[in-house]
Motif scaffolding. Structure first.
Motif, PDB file in Angstrom:
ATOM      1  N   ILE A 127      47.054  55.454  34.591  1.00 16.81           N
ATOM      2  CA  ILE A 127      45.727  54.529  34.650  1.00 16.81           C
ATOM      3  C   ILE A 127      46.359  54.109  32.817  1.00 16.81           C
ATOM      4  N   THR A 216      48.400  51.562  37.581  1.00 17.12           N
ATOM      5  CA  THR A 216      47.061  50.524  37.010  1.00 17.12           C
ATOM      6  C   THR A 216      47.406  50.435  35.524  1.00 17.12           C
ATOM      7  N   MET A 218      45.651  48.616  32.715  1.00  9.60           N
ATOM      8  CA  MET A 218      43.517  47.955  32.306  1.00  9.60           C
ATOM      9  C   MET A 218      43.289  47.576  30.951  1.00  9.60           C
ATOM     10  N   ARG A 242      49.144  47.458  39.236  1.00 11.00           N
ATOM     11  CA  ARG A 242      47.736  46.295  40.097  1.00 11.00           C
ATOM     12  C   ARG A 242      47.596  46.310  38.372  1.00 11.00           C
ATOM     13  N   ARG A 243      46.997  45.393  38.268  1.00  7.70           N
ATOM     14  CA  ARG A 243      46.726  44.694  36.723  1.00  7.70           C
ATOM     15  C   ARG A 243      44.900  45.160  37.414  1.00  7.70           C
ATOM     16  N   ALA A 244      44.128  45.405  35.969  1.00 11.04           N
ATOM     17  CA  ALA A 244      43.092  45.315  36.230  1.00 11.04           C
ATOM     18  C   ALA A 244      42.487  44.762  35.047  1.00 11.04           C
ATOM     19  N   HIS A 264      37.217  49.912  38.288  1.00  7.74           N
ATOM     20  CA  HIS A 264      38.571  49.876  38.184  1.00  7.74           C
ATOM     21  C   HIS A 264      39.436  51.679  38.431  1.00  7.74           C
ATOM     22  N   HIS A 268      41.519  52.778  41.595  1.00  7.56           N
ATOM     23  CA  HIS A 268      43.012  53.738  41.865  1.00  7.56           C
ATOM     24  C   HIS A 268      43.212  54.883  42.330  1.00  7.56           C
ATOM     25  N   ARG A 271      42.967  54.138  46.099  1.00  8.38           N
ATOM     26  CA  ARG A 271      44.301  53.313  45.722  1.00  8.38           C
ATOM     27  C   ARG A 271      45.852  54.567  46.265  1.00  8.38           C
ATOM     28  N   THR A 309      39.393  42.157  40.936  1.00  8.60           N
ATOM     29  CA  THR A 309      40.501  42.968  40.618  1.00  8.60           C
ATOM     30  C   THR A 309      41.880  42.006  40.863  1.00  8.60           C
ATOM     31  N   ASP A 311      45.295  42.452  42.866  1.00  4.92           N
ATOM     32  CA  ASP A 311      46.809  43.145  42.919  1.00  4.92           C
ATOM     33  C   ASP A 311      48.029  42.516  41.869  1.00  4.92           C
TER      34      ASP A 311
END
Length: 311
Positions: A127, A216, A218, A242-244, A264, A268, A271, A309, A311
């Protein structure tokens, strides 16, 4: 969405309940917190240049209550990136942790990527928050980097805090800045110098074996010391990550927007297959939080939070 621990006084409560560990590993002194069920694969938090292990106290408290294990570390006094990788690996060996999930902010995100590149078998996911891929722009902006070891402490502190306090800030962001400034005051001259050395020594992140699906990104979309261009480069490197996005939060969203950041982080971890162990978080009298994994209070008040969020 109201956090479990969001009032300014929570840090005092945190310090009274969560033990600070200090261990020597080789020639390095490690200062860290380790809270939550030991049978869960840990989320290890790496701070930026101005941060300490303490800046993630809101993540430690909230996630450990849900059955996650969180380890937050100080960046030790290392003077180049190879030394960082070797020191961090020895630290993981010393605390008997083999496979990790890394949450790195700013410099911490850069160091997390370097470690994932050089030690791919140990890193299960990343992350990255307000981070970057290489140090060239920082070294160009700091021509006196070669003499950083001889620079007086007050000048190092002033430089580390440059850009963070500029402009009027929303109260919750101002509070986060004040907390980090108080942490910078606890750092020695050599601690500050070594971190600036890691930020300005020429280095870039090589290709990762880690799939983008296990990353991810963030980022905050408001005032931040990391230029947008560098954050864009990071996003381009990991196009399937993945975008947060956080609409606001400044440089330290883990302090200013802890509810969103913690959500978030949980999304993550779920996931990438990290299952919390709330069954190992035993109920104890209300308002009391134990200092060991066997005496933690269970709180799942964020269970109904929705994924906001993209994706």
């Amino acid at each position: 969405m109201k956090g479990v621990f969001s009032a300014p006084g929570d840090y005092i409560h945190f310090k009274s309940q969560v033990p600070l560990h200090k261990i020597p590993v080789g020639s390095k002194q490690w200062r860290y917190y380790d809270f939550g069920p030991k049978s869960v694969a840990p989320l290890i938090c790496l701070p930026g240049t101005a941060g300490t292990a303490d800046v993630y106290y809101k993540q430690i408290m909230s996630l450990s209550l849900k059955g996650y294990r969180v380890i937050s570390v100080d960046i030790p006094r290392v003077w180049n990136h190879t030394e960082w990788i070797q020191a961090f690996e020895k630290f993981l060996d010393a605390i008997d942790v083999h496979h990790i999930h890394l949450y790195g902010t700013s410099l911490g995100g850069f160091l997390a990527q370097l470690f994932a590149h050089k030690r791919p078998r140990r890193v299960r996911s990343l992350i990255l928050s307000n981070s970057f891929l290489d140090t060239r722009s920082f070294s160009a902006a700091m021509p006196w980097a070669p003499i950083v070891s001889w620079t007086p402490s007050f000048l190092l502190k002033r430089y580390v805090l440059t850009g963070i306090r500029d402009g009027p800030l929303e109260p919750f962001i101002a509070d986060s800045v004040d907390f980090v400034v108080s942490q910078v005051e606890t750092l020695s001259k050599d601690d500050l110098a070594s971190r600036l050395k890691l930020t300005t020594d020429d280095a870039s992140v090589g290709p990762l074996l880690l799939s983008d699906s296990l990353i991810t990104i963030m980022d905050t979309n408001d005032l931040c010391a990391i230029p947008q261009e560098l954050k864009d480069q990071l996003s381009e490197r990991y196009p399937e990550a993945r975008r947060a996005y956080l609409k606001s939060g400044g440089d330290f969203p883990f302090l200013s927007r802890p509810d969103e950041v913690n959500l978030h982080l949980q999304l993550h971890l779920r996931r990438v297959g990290v299952e919390p162990r709330p069954d190992l978080v035993h109920n104890i009298p209300k308002g009391d939080i134990g200092g060991s994994p066997s005496k933690e209070n269970d709180d799942d008040s964020d269970k109904s939070d929705k994924d906001n969020t993209r994706d």
